[in-house]
Design an enzyme around this catalytic site. Sequence first.
Site, PDB file in Angstrom:
ATOM      1  N   LYS A 181       0.856  -1.184   0.000  1.00  0.00           N
ATOM      2  CA  LYS A 181       0.000   0.000   0.000  1.00  0.00           C
ATOM      3  C   LYS A 181       0.890   1.231   0.000  1.00  0.00           C
ATOM      4  O   LYS A 181       1.482   1.604   1.014  1.00  0.00           O
ATOM      5  CB  LYS A 181      -0.880   0.045   1.257  1.00  0.00           C
ATOM      6  CG  LYS A 181      -1.912   1.164   1.154  1.00  0.00           C
ATOM      7  CD  LYS A 181      -2.424   1.632   2.499  1.00  0.00           C
ATOM      8  CE  LYS A 181      -1.658   2.789   3.075  1.00  0.00           C
ATOM      9  NZ  LYS A 181      -1.681   4.025   2.304  1.00  0.00           N
ATOM     10  N   GLU A 256      10.411   1.190   9.884  1.00  0.00           N
ATOM     11  CA  GLU A 256      11.402   2.233   9.574  1.00  0.00           C
ATOM     12  C   GLU A 256      10.719   3.550   9.884  1.00  0.00           C
ATOM     13  O   GLU A 256       9.871   4.001   9.115  1.00  0.00           O
ATOM     14  CB  GLU A 256      11.785   2.193   8.093  1.00  0.00           C
ATOM     15  CG  GLU A 256      12.509   0.942   7.659  1.00  0.00           C
ATOM     16  CD  GLU A 256      13.909   0.847   8.221  1.00  0.00           C
ATOM     17  OE1 GLU A 256      14.454   1.876   8.665  1.00  0.00           O
ATOM     18  OE2 GLU A 256      14.455  -0.264   8.231  1.00  0.00           O
ATOM     19  N   CYS A 290      14.042  11.046   5.750  1.00  0.00           N
ATOM     20  CA  CYS A 290      14.116  10.565   7.136  1.00  0.00           C
ATOM     21  C   CYS A 290      15.519  10.747   7.699  1.00  0.00           C
ATOM     22  O   CYS A 290      15.693  10.903   8.900  1.00  0.00           O
ATOM     23  CB  CYS A 290      13.688   9.112   7.203  1.00  0.00           C
ATOM     24  SG  CYS A 290      14.618   8.062   6.092  1.00  0.00           S
ATOM     25  N   GLU A 391      11.154  15.774  14.496  1.00  0.00           N
ATOM     26  CA  GLU A 391      11.380  15.705  13.057  1.00  0.00           C
ATOM     27  C   GLU A 391      10.481  16.726  12.346  1.00  0.00           C
ATOM     28  O   GLU A 391       9.261  16.651  12.447  1.00  0.00           O
ATOM     29  CB  GLU A 391      11.042  14.296  12.575  1.00  0.00           C
ATOM     30  CG  GLU A 391      11.368  14.056  11.142  1.00  0.00           C
ATOM     31  CD  GLU A 391      10.925  12.676  10.692  1.00  0.00           C
ATOM     32  OE1 GLU A 391       9.777  12.306  10.970  1.00  0.00           O
ATOM     33  OE2 GLU A 391      11.731  11.992  10.043  1.00  0.00           O
TER      34      GLU A 391
HETATM   35  P1  NAD Z   1       2.765   8.428   7.837  1.00  0.00           P
HETATM   36  O1  NAD Z   1       3.121   7.659   9.064  1.00  0.00           O
HETATM   37  O2  NAD Z   1       1.721   9.459   7.949  1.00  0.00           O
HETATM   38  O3  NAD Z   1       2.247   7.453   6.685  1.00  0.00           O
HETATM   39  C1  NAD Z   1       3.055   6.421   6.160  1.00  0.00           C
HETATM   40  C2  NAD Z   1       2.160   5.380   5.549  1.00  0.00           C
HETATM   41  O4  NAD Z   1       1.358   4.809   6.583  1.00  0.00           O
HETATM   42  C3  NAD Z   1       1.180   5.906   4.491  1.00  0.00           C
HETATM   43  O5  NAD Z   1       1.062   4.950   3.460  1.00  0.00           O
HETATM   44  C4  NAD Z   1      -0.125   6.019   5.268  1.00  0.00           C
HETATM   45  O6  NAD Z   1      -1.272   5.890   4.465  1.00  0.00           O
HETATM   46  C5  NAD Z   1      -0.018   4.841   6.219  1.00  0.00           C
HETATM   47  N1  NAD Z   1      -0.805   4.952   7.440  1.00  0.00           N
HETATM   48  C6  NAD Z   1      -1.237   6.085   8.063  1.00  0.00           C
HETATM   49  N2  NAD Z   1      -1.963   5.753   9.169  1.00  0.00           N
HETATM   50  C7  NAD Z   1      -1.976   4.399   9.239  1.00  0.00           C
HETATM   51  C8  NAD Z   1      -2.538   3.464  10.169  1.00  0.00           C
HETATM   52  N3  NAD Z   1      -3.248   3.842  11.225  1.00  0.00           N
HETATM   53  N4  NAD Z   1      -2.328   2.161   9.939  1.00  0.00           N
HETATM   54  C9  NAD Z   1      -1.611   1.722   8.887  1.00  0.00           C
HETATM   55  N5  NAD Z   1      -1.065   2.562   7.981  1.00  0.00           N
HETATM   56  C10 NAD Z   1      -1.227   3.886   8.158  1.00  0.00           C
HETATM   57  O7  NAD Z   1       4.139   8.981   7.278  1.00  0.00           O
HETATM   58  P2  NAD Z   1       4.345   9.916   6.003  1.00  0.00           P
HETATM   59  O8  NAD Z   1       3.949  11.286   6.427  1.00  0.00           O
HETATM   60  O9  NAD Z   1       3.739   9.303   4.798  1.00  0.00           O
HETATM   61  O10 NAD Z   1       5.935   9.798   5.819  1.00  0.00           O
HETATM   62  C11 NAD Z   1       6.806  10.581   6.520  1.00  0.00           C
HETATM   63  C12 NAD Z   1       7.422   9.810   7.672  1.00  0.00           C
HETATM   64  O11 NAD Z   1       8.077   8.645   7.156  1.00  0.00           O
HETATM   65  C13 NAD Z   1       8.496  10.587   8.378  1.00  0.00           C
HETATM   66  O12 NAD Z   1       8.366  10.456   9.767  1.00  0.00           O
HETATM   67  C14 NAD Z   1       9.785   9.927   7.901  1.00  0.00           C
HETATM   68  O13 NAD Z   1      10.875  10.055   8.752  1.00  0.00           O
HETATM   69  C15 NAD Z   1       9.367   8.520   7.749  1.00  0.00           C
HETATM   70  N6  NAD Z   1      10.304   7.820   6.858  1.00  0.00           N
HETATM   71  C16 NAD Z   1      11.215   6.960   7.412  1.00  0.00           C
HETATM   72  C17 NAD Z   1      12.151   6.312   6.599  1.00  0.00           C
HETATM   73  C18 NAD Z   1      13.162   5.354   7.172  1.00  0.00           C
HETATM   74  O14 NAD Z   1      13.836   4.701   6.396  1.00  0.00           O
HETATM   75  N7  NAD Z   1      13.317   5.247   8.486  1.00  0.00           N
HETATM   76  C19 NAD Z   1      12.125   6.548   5.228  1.00  0.00           C
HETATM   77  C20 NAD Z   1      11.189   7.438   4.699  1.00  0.00           C
HETATM   78  C21 NAD Z   1      10.279   8.061   5.531  1.00  0.00           C
END
Ligand code: NAD
Length: 497
Positions: A181, A256, A290, A391
């Site tokens: 997803k 992650e 990230c 962050e």
């Molecule tokens: P997010 O947590 O809002 O969403 C990430 C994904 O999770 C999306 O596909 C979203 O639809 C889904 N999601 C949201 N709520 C959910 C739930 N209750 N249950 C299951 N899935 C759910 O994050 P974002 O805003 O899309 O991405 C940014 C974040 O991702 C930042 O915190 C960044 O640091 C992190 N990130 C980490 C890495 C890493 O390698 N550690 C890499 C890229 C991004």
Amino acid sequence: MNSQKIDVIEKMHIDGQWVAARSGRSRTIIDPFDQSEIATVPEGDREDAELAIAAARRAFDEGPWPRLPGPARGEKLHELGRLIAENREELARLESLDTGKTVEESRWDMDGIADIFKYFAGLADKDGGEILQPPFENATSLLVREPVGVCGQISPWNYPLLQASWKMAPALAAGCAIVIKPSEITPLTTLKVTELAERVGFPPGVINTVLGPGHSVGASLAESHDVDLISFTGGIETGKKIIQAASGNVKKIALELGGKNPNIIFDDADFEVAVDYALNGVFFHAGQICSAGARLMVQDAIHDRFVSALLARMKKIRLGGGFDEKTQMGPLISAEHLAKVERYAAIALNEGARLLLGGKRPSDPALQKGFFFEPTLFVDCGNHMRIVNEEVFGPIISVERFATEEEAVRRANGTVYGLSAGFWTRDPDRIHRVSRALRFGTVWVNDFNIYFAQAPWGGYRQSGMGRELGRMGLDEYTEVKHIYQNHDARPMNWFGV
Ligand code: NAD
């Protein structure tokens, strides 16, 4: 509009079929550069997720994929990597349209993604298991790795296809069936790669790409008792929800999460190179990384000179559309995210940080429809501030001054995040000491923001659990089975029989 004519796929992929959402609902995908509409994709919900999970379950329990010899799986993955490389330009343009990042950055992403598929293709036939020495005569013990099963994979919007590939490639190499997803706002390249995979000929149900919001589709994947592993990349708060949802069937969890990554400049560093990387470490993709080195720590003796040099370079960063070759930094992903970054700039000011540049949206009339925020520099920052600990995920650098090596390490480690850190010095003894003392999943010495398929990636503390990439990235998608055989079983008479 970025005036790019690019074909987009406006269906999702379940059990080998391209389908609309069962509810008939859809979502408009917009270009963050000017909010123009670029696609209308299905907005799936729990019902669609359940269909995709059921398809993956059948493909895993009854289909050929998990039973295929490793070399045959490797061949398919290698072919997918080749097709990604062949379609590099189209994929890069699609990614830039969807995320606003420059096409040049997207091209690097696509090169890395093709490498990831090829790397895991190469690992698919390397595991020969292990023979153990049992402490008994006439017995053999084998360790074998088997695919973990059906994997739910949830990816974020900042590196949509790169993050997806870190999950898809090892899971497929291991012999798993997947339901991926992508973020609901950036699904286009994941759909395109699903189409390329269809061309390669993965059996139906092995790769299901389901679209929709996190609270319904994502939550279904995390909760389902038919999913054996959930792999998630995103924010910490969502990660905590995933852990709770996954507890229902005690599925395996790989997370992650975010980072607040210190970039430490010691006074014996190569000054010019360190300035250059301090910029690169943050302003790629407007800081929406990230591992962005948004937390810059500079030693006393060079602090003021370093800040001046940084400021001069930051003033020259050119904002614009990702398709304009002169653009160095594109917009943020959404209006909501722009508002969050603006809030953090206000918080930093309230906390007493001193603003030297930016802190607001640009005034250029050409950028008004996009979600742009100026490159921003705060100095006089300290560990007690939210701008240092939380962050922001935007083009903001907070600068902290430090005196000693011990102080730098202590302060750098004093955060809930533990994803990555970098430091700059020419002293070999310091390199040894500091790289071991920093408690982060990745430590870069005289470099920043380097990833490659061979090196595992993941966080200490609340930056996550498990590792992606490298050999360990494949192991995440396997279960270890111990097979013990007694070649000379005899009656034990233990119960006096
Ligand atoms: P997010 O947590 O809002 O969403 C990430 C994904 O999770 C999306 O596909 C979203 O639809 C889904 N999601 C949201 N709520 C959910 C739930 N209750 N249950 C299951 N899935 C759910 O994050 P974002 O805003 O899309 O991405 C940014 C974040 O991702 C930042 O915190 C960044 O640091 C992190 N990130 C980490 C890495 C890493 O390698 N550690 C890499 C890229 C991004």
